[in-house]
Design a protein around this motif. Structure first.
Motif, short mmCIF file in Angstrom:
data_model
loop_
_atom_site.label_atom_id
_atom_site.label_comp_id
_atom_site.label_asym_id
_atom_site.label_seq_id
_atom_site.Cartn_x
_atom_site.Cartn_y
_atom_site.Cartn_z
N SER A 135 0.93 -1.05 -0.05
CA SER A 135 0.01 0.06 -0.15
C SER A 135 0.98 1.22 0.10
N LEU A 136 0.41 2.29 -0.59
CA LEU A 136 1.38 3.63 -0.81
C LEU A 136 0.09 4.65 -0.58
N ALA A 137 0.70 5.64 0.07
CA ALA A 137 -0.12 6.90 0.29
C ALA A 137 0.87 8.10 0.07
N VAL A 138 0.01 9.30 -0.56
CA VAL A 138 0.54 10.45 -0.33
C VAL A 138 -0.48 11.39 -0.18
N ASN A 139 -0.11 12.27 0.80
CA ASN A 139 -0.99 13.20 1.46
C ASN A 139 -0.43 14.68 0.98
N VAL A 140 -1.34 15.72 0.27
CA VAL A 140 -0.59 16.71 -0.04
C VAL A 140 -1.46 17.99 0.64
N ASP A 141 -1.03 18.85 1.69
CA ASP A 141 -1.72 19.94 2.19
C ASP A 141 -2.91 19.13 2.64
N GLY A 142 -3.16 17.95 3.16
CA GLY A 142 -4.24 17.38 3.68
C GLY A 142 -5.10 16.63 2.99
N ASP A 143 -4.93 16.63 1.61
CA ASP A 143 -5.60 16.10 0.57
C ASP A 143 -4.70 14.54 0.24
N ASP A 144 -5.68 13.52 0.43
CA ASP A 144 -5.12 12.16 0.07
C ASP A 144 -5.13 12.05 -1.48
N VAL A 145 -4.07 12.24 -2.22
CA VAL A 145 -3.99 12.40 -3.58
C VAL A 145 -3.54 10.96 -3.97
N MET A 147 8.43 2.87 4.68
CA MET A 147 9.01 3.99 4.92
C MET A 147 7.85 5.14 5.31
N ALA A 148 8.38 6.12 5.81
CA ALA A 148 7.42 7.43 5.89
C ALA A 148 8.22 8.42 5.91
N ILE A 149 8.01 9.52 5.05
CA ILE A 149 8.38 11.01 4.98
C ILE A 149 7.64 12.00 5.03
N MET A 150 7.94 12.75 5.79
CA MET A 150 7.14 13.85 6.42
C MET A 150 7.76 15.19 5.92
N ASP A 151 7.63 15.59 4.59
CA ASP A 151 8.12 16.88 4.05
C ASP A 151 7.53 18.18 4.46
N VAL A 152 8.05 18.56 5.63
CA VAL A 152 7.08 19.76 6.12
C VAL A 152 7.33 20.88 5.39
N GLU A 153 8.24 21.17 4.63
CA GLU A 153 8.24 22.41 3.66
C GLU A 153 7.41 22.42 2.76
N ARG A 154 7.08 21.16 1.94
CA ARG A 154 6.26 21.29 0.91
C ARG A 154 4.82 20.79 1.46
N GLY A 155 4.52 20.22 2.64
CA GLY A 155 3.26 19.66 3.12
C GLY A 155 3.05 18.71 2.63
N VAL A 156 4.02 17.58 2.24
CA VAL A 156 3.66 16.24 1.66
C VAL A 156 4.20 15.27 2.60
#
Length: 388
Positions: free
Chosen positions: A35-45, A344-353
């Protein structure tokens, strides 16, 4: 090898290359189930899942399939401590012994909570030989750590606390809140966020757990991993995939390693780090608390793993081309950690990702397997971000 298992779920059109990679790797046999997830600025894209939960490729990886995420668990345990910081119940600069007086024994009176969070405490494993089954006795594991001396001067180097991380921080949680780490995560993180994540797993959920598929045998140990070497001293006990598939593992409270979830649940939880302070959003953490993560605690060769790493408070940080993480991540303000075998888990605070990935077919590569690197590259390309 061909596959009939398709990847399901949500995928914004500009991330179709990510779905294509997941399908390609399952079809080739490089991936089994994931399973793979990407959240951008609160939106599960991106919220994708598919493949298989068994090596015979007969049972599908479903929307509610969960798996043990090994050291990805540390991300959630670190969040638990940051929540206590947010609530002003502790400071990361407090001495551990302030809350856990017994811990001061044998020269550990000056160890601070930030040292536990950054693998710099010197309490990286047990002095006494430990059987894998002993990990299931949280009280005994914790008591042993309180008695022993640090292996180096706390704060002077990192030595990856692969298993002790959870017992040390879990005891801080228990001393302050009266709750076990397992219960704190359930009641203060997973339940409020509606996240399908547990430390350990209740028996009623076992039917939807995917067993982990071991990586190929490593063969001979490299020179730095000879049986009497310093890195091997940290492998006490030496974990096995077989033990991670047992009821004993599922019932235990191993705050460094036996979290169960999937990419969606990890993204929901760890977006609390990425999106802290976002306008109009009330989350578990403030921006001020998340900024603490980026206070560098160590930088250089990790004495356990033998690779160059940079640790902040609770998470690894990227560097300036001088860490093992820099070749597959963009520059900027981001923190991360992954689990044995590839999650893996990445929290890209700068880009909201927020990017999270959970799978069942394990690899010996790391940190960052070739599959993870391919997914991350495709995700950032879709976002228009270049990776050095």
């Amino acid at each position: 090898m061909t596959s009939t298992a398709q990847f399901h779920g949500r995928c914004d059109p500009k991330f179709e290359a990510v779905r294509g990679l997941l399908q390609k790797f399952v079809d080739s046999g490089d991936e089994l189930g994931a399973s793979l997830a990407v959240n951008v600025d609160g939106d599960d894209v991106v919220d994708l899942w598919g493949g298989y939960v068994d090596a015979d490729r007969t049972l599908p990886w479903n929307e509610d399939t969960i798996a043990t995420v090994f050291s990805n668990t540390k991300n959630v345990t670190s969040l638990a401590i940051l929540i206590l910081v947010e609530r002003k119940l502790l400071s990361v600069n407090d001495k551990v012994a302030k809350y856990w007086p017994e811990f001061a024994a044998n020269g550990k009176e000056d160890v601070e909570i930030r040292h536990l969070l950054s693998h710099t405490s010197g309490v990286g494993a047990w002095d006494d030989p430990m059987a894998l089954e002993a990990l299931c006795d949280t009280q005994e594991c914790t008591a042993k750590l309180a008695k022993q001396a640090p292996w180096w001067t706390p704060g002077t180097a990192s030595g990856y606390h692969s298993l002790t991380f959870g017992y040390l921080l879990g005891e801080i949680v228990r001393r302050i809140t009266g709750l076990s780490l397992k219960e704190f995560i359930r009641t203060n993180i997973a339940s409020p966020l509606g996240a399908d994540f547990q430390l350990g797993a209740v028996e009623e959920d076992w039917p939807r757990i995917s067993n982990m598929i071991p990586p190929p045998p490593r063969g001979e140990l490299p020179p730095a991993m000879e049986p009497d070497s310093i890195p091997m001293k940290f492998m006490n006990p030496l974990p096995t995939v077989e033990f991670a598939n047992t009821p004993a593992w599922r019932q235990a409270e191993i705050g460094a390693a036996n979290g169960f979830g999937n990419a969606r649940s990890l993204a929901r939880i760890l977006s609390e780090v990425t999106l802290a302070g976002k306008e109009g959003r009330k989350g578990l953490l403030s921006k001020q608390t998340v900024d603490l993560i980026f206070n560098e605690q160590s930088r250089g060769p990790d004495v356990a793993l033998g690779i160059p790493l940079r640790f902040g408070v609770g998470f690894a940080l990227t560097g300036d081309g001088d860490t093992s993480l820099d070749d597959f991540l963009p520059s900027g303000k981001l923190c991360l950690w992954g689990g044995w075998g590839g999650s893996m888990a990445i929290m890209d605070v700068e880009r909201g990702v927020t990017i999270t990935y959970v799978m069942n077919k394990m690899s010996n590569e790391g940190p960052g397997t070739s599959l993870v690197k391919a997914y991350i590259k495709a995700i950032y390309e879709a976002l228009g971000v270049s990776i050095n």
